[in-house]
Design a protein around this motif. Structure first.
Motif, mmCIF file in Angstrom:
data_model
loop_
_atom_site.group_PDB
_atom_site.id
_atom_site.type_symbol
_atom_site.label_atom_id
_atom_site.label_comp_id
_atom_site.label_asym_id
_atom_site.label_seq_id
_atom_site.Cartn_x
_atom_site.Cartn_y
_atom_site.Cartn_z
ATOM 1 N N ILE A 118 0.851 -1.189 0.000
ATOM 2 C CA ILE A 118 0.000 0.000 0.000
ATOM 3 C C ILE A 118 0.886 1.239 0.000
ATOM 4 O O ILE A 118 1.668 1.455 0.927
ATOM 5 C CB ILE A 118 -0.911 0.039 1.256
ATOM 6 N N ASP A 119 0.729 2.080 -1.025
ATOM 7 C CA ASP A 119 1.489 3.325 -1.128
ATOM 8 C C ASP A 119 0.745 4.412 -0.362
ATOM 9 O O ASP A 119 -0.381 4.760 -0.695
ATOM 10 C CB ASP A 119 1.638 3.721 -2.594
ATOM 11 N N THR A 120 1.372 4.945 0.663
ATOM 12 C CA THR A 120 0.746 5.971 1.509
ATOM 13 C C THR A 120 1.287 7.366 1.225
ATOM 14 O O THR A 120 1.017 8.291 1.981
ATOM 15 C CB THR A 120 0.981 5.652 3.001
ATOM 16 N N GLU A 121 2.030 7.509 0.163
ATOM 17 C CA GLU A 121 2.693 8.786 -0.136
ATOM 18 C C GLU A 121 1.715 9.954 -0.055
ATOM 19 O O GLU A 121 0.629 9.916 -0.606
ATOM 20 C CB GLU A 121 3.310 8.734 -1.530
ATOM 21 N N CYS B 196 0.702 -3.804 -9.268
ATOM 22 C CA CYS B 196 1.640 -4.317 -8.270
ATOM 23 C C CYS B 196 1.316 -3.831 -6.866
ATOM 24 O O CYS B 196 1.637 -4.495 -5.895
ATOM 25 C CB CYS B 196 3.067 -3.878 -8.605
ATOM 26 N N CYS B 197 0.721 -2.657 -6.770
ATOM 27 C CA CYS B 197 0.507 -2.026 -5.475
ATOM 28 C C CYS B 197 -0.881 -1.406 -5.435
ATOM 29 O O CYS B 197 -1.604 -1.398 -6.415
ATOM 30 C CB CYS B 197 1.546 -0.930 -5.238
ATOM 31 N N TRP B 198 -1.173 -0.855 -4.276
ATOM 32 C CA TRP B 198 -2.428 -0.141 -4.058
ATOM 33 C C TRP B 198 -2.091 1.273 -3.616
ATOM 34 O O TRP B 198 -1.112 1.484 -2.904
ATOM 35 C CB TRP B 198 -3.260 -0.848 -2.986
ATOM 36 N N LYS B 199 -2.918 2.225 -4.043
ATOM 37 C CA LYS B 199 -2.756 3.626 -3.623
ATOM 38 C C LYS B 199 -4.082 4.102 -3.070
ATOM 39 O O LYS B 199 -5.140 3.574 -3.417
ATOM 40 C CB LYS B 199 -2.382 4.513 -4.812
#
Length: 165
Positions: free
Chosen positions: A109-112, A158-161
């Motif tokens: 999970i991308d939390t940027e 590949c990821c979640w945002k």
């Protein structure tokens, strides 16, 4: 020691493990011996790594044991994490918690952009960001990433945002 005892306990219904920053290395290494134990796997509900301050190679060494020991593994990352950027410079290599990378059997999970900490290191999003805390709650309630409110798959899947950005 203690982790093996908890994993083998008949009285613990659901056990989730959460590690932040350098604690990710400690947790990952603590889980490794479970592979060789007689404990029935998976022993844990969720294993969650937030902003792991761990080198890729080291992380890849213990993740097979982590994946076997948990029903779900979640990794929270942020490219804005100042503490991990400093650690990357110090260790002369990127830290796992900085990048969205495809990792088999792990929801990344991308939390940027979600850290609201006062220190401006952007390293405490797990504790300071309401959307991240809510997502963490949904993880512990066994919602897969595809069913969690506010998450969208990245273009490469590949990821979640967080979708609200």
């Amino acid at each position: 020691g203690m982790l093996l005892t908890l994993a083998g306990s008949q009285t613990v219904e659901k056990l989730h493990l959460i590690a932040h920053s350098m604690g990710s290395l400690v947790l990952g290494r603590a889980i490794e011996p479970l592979r060789d134990s007689k404990i029935q796997l998976p022993a844990f509900g969720n294993v969650i790594f937030a902003a792991p301050d761990v080198a890729d190679l080291t992380f890849e060494q213990f993740t097979p044991a982590v994946r076997q020991s948990a029903r779900r593994v979640t990794l929270y990352v942020s490219g804005w994490d100042g503490a991990l950027l400093a650690s990357s410079a110090l260790h002369k290599g990127p830290r796992v918690g900085l990048r969205c990378v495809c990792r088999q059997g792990i929801d990344t999970i991308d939390t940027e952009g979600l850290d609201t900490s006062k220190a401006n290191l952007k390293h405490s999003y797990l504790f300071d960001s309401q959307p991240v805390l809510y997502d963490l709650f949904l993880v512990t309630e066994d919602y897969p990433a595809a069913r969690r409110v506010g998450l969208a798959a990245t273009e490469d899947k590949c990821c979640w945002k967080f979708a609200h950005r």
